[in-house]
Write a protein that holds these residues in place. Structure first.
Motif, PDB file in Angstrom:
ATOM      1  N   LEU A  99      -7.920  -8.317   6.076  1.00 18.70           N
ATOM      2  CA  LEU A  99      -8.108  -7.162   5.191  1.00 18.70           C
ATOM      3  C   LEU A  99      -7.994  -5.886   6.011  1.00 18.70           C
ATOM      4  O   LEU A  99      -8.653  -5.752   7.042  1.00 18.70           O
ATOM      5  N   GLU A 101      -8.283  -1.737   5.385  1.00 19.49           N
ATOM      6  CA  GLU A 101      -8.533  -0.610   4.492  1.00 19.49           C
ATOM      7  C   GLU A 101      -7.900   0.651   5.069  1.00 19.49           C
ATOM      8  O   GLU A 101      -8.061   0.949   6.256  1.00 19.49           O
ATOM      9  N   LEU A 129      -4.023  -8.343   3.453  1.00 22.53           N
ATOM     10  CA  LEU A 129      -4.319  -7.533   2.278  1.00 22.53           C
ATOM     11  C   LEU A 129      -4.613  -6.103   2.713  1.00 22.53           C
ATOM     12  O   LEU A 129      -5.432  -5.884   3.600  1.00 22.53           O
ATOM     13  N   THR A 131      -5.857  -2.321   1.362  1.00 28.60           N
ATOM     14  CA  THR A 131      -6.606  -1.767   0.244  1.00 28.60           C
ATOM     15  C   THR A 131      -7.010  -0.328   0.518  1.00 28.60           C
ATOM     16  O   THR A 131      -7.061   0.110   1.673  1.00 28.60           O
ATOM     17  N   TYR A 143      -5.117  -2.251  -4.204  1.00 26.90           N
ATOM     18  CA  TYR A 143      -4.807  -3.200  -3.132  1.00 26.90           C
ATOM     19  C   TYR A 143      -3.398  -3.756  -3.312  1.00 26.90           C
ATOM     20  O   TYR A 143      -2.812  -3.700  -4.395  1.00 26.90           O
ATOM     21  N   TYR A 145      -1.052  -7.294  -1.559  1.00 30.11           N
ATOM     22  CA  TYR A 145      -1.201  -8.510  -0.759  1.00 30.11           C
ATOM     23  C   TYR A 145       0.163  -8.998  -0.293  1.00 30.11           C
ATOM     24  O   TYR A 145       1.035  -9.317  -1.104  1.00 30.11           O
ATOM     25  N   LEU A 165     -12.690  -9.582  -1.549  1.00 30.54           N
ATOM     26  CA  LEU A 165     -12.406  -8.156  -1.749  1.00 30.54           C
ATOM     27  C   LEU A 165     -13.395  -7.513  -2.711  1.00 30.54           C
ATOM     28  O   LEU A 165     -13.796  -6.360  -2.520  1.00 30.54           O
ATOM     29  N   GLN A 182      -3.745  -3.427  -8.619  1.00 30.44           N
ATOM     30  CA  GLN A 182      -2.821  -3.921  -7.602  1.00 30.44           C
ATOM     31  C   GLN A 182      -1.529  -3.120  -7.710  1.00 30.44           C
ATOM     32  O   GLN A 182      -0.778  -3.249  -8.676  1.00 30.44           O
TER      33      GLN A 182
END
Length: 215
Positions: A99, A101, A129, A131, A143, A145, A165, A182
């Motif tokens: 993940l 961010e 991912l 985000t 987000y 992916y 998430l 998304q």
């Protein structure tokens, strides 16, 4: 199968994965339409129980909630994604997903990864991912992916990642009900609710094709 309990397995074009939101939704639709059940339970390849409920014309899926841990993301992965500045990086071991961010939802939607470089930037994962907090009052976070390691370059709408998430953003925003967007080319929206060790996702499914196997 025992009563309303079913085994379920999920396969991408490349590998088997522990959880897939769309496949769970579609499987639930078929079971609800061909039985008298209002609730069902799926058990995945890791013996995780997925509780599903028919709620009027929608399907309510309860997925497990997973933790994330600290991880250092290599610069070559950030370069492949086209990311120059990050807020945080985490890793979910259950799904083998990194993940990342970033600050800006617009930059997130404008990302154009170099997928050849991305898949060579890291090994042993299923996807990454990215985000960002939402820039719209209608959503809490955005987000995308990317999973060339396991499936295709980008998944247009991903429910399985909400296992970690949803809690990530629920903790940051101090709320248990969330609206996610998304920002893939196709785009997608999800309503989420965090209930202790479960995350609830509401979805709808329509059967557009039927067939028969003749053995």
């Amino acid at each position: 199968m025992t009563d309303n309990t079913y085994s379920i397995r999920f396969f991408t074009p490349k590998i088997e994965i522990p959880l897939c939101g769309h496949a769970t939704l579609a499987s639930s639709k078929i079971v609800f339409d061909t039985t008298s059940f209002d609730t069902i339970k799926f058990i995945n390849c890791n013996n995780v129980e997925l509780f599903i409920e028919k709620v009027e014309h929608k399907i309510k899926m309860q997925f497990p909630v997973y933790e994330t841990e600290e991880i250092e993301v290599p610069q070559k992965m950030l370069d492949a994604l086209g990311i120059s500045e990050i807020v945080n990086t985490r890793y979910n071991t259950n799904n083998k997903i990194i993940l990342i961010e970033i600050k800006n939802a617009i930059k997130l939607s404008n990302l154009k990864p170099d997928f050849a470089a991305l898949i060579n930037s890291y090994t042993g994962i299923n996807g990454v991912l990215v985000t960002a907090i939402s820039d719209s009052e209608n959503f809490d976070f955005h987000y995308r992916y990317f999973w060339p390691w396991a499936g295709t370059n980008e998944d247009p709408v991903t429910g399985g990642v909400q296992t970690f998430l949803a809690k990530y953003w629920a903790t940051k925003l101090n709320k248990t009900k969330l609206n996610a967007y998304q920002s893939s080319l196709r785009t997608g929206k999800m309503s989420l609710e965090l209930l202790h060790d479960k995350v609830c996702i509401l979805g709808e499914a329509v059967i557009i094709l039927e067939g028969k196997f003749i053995l």
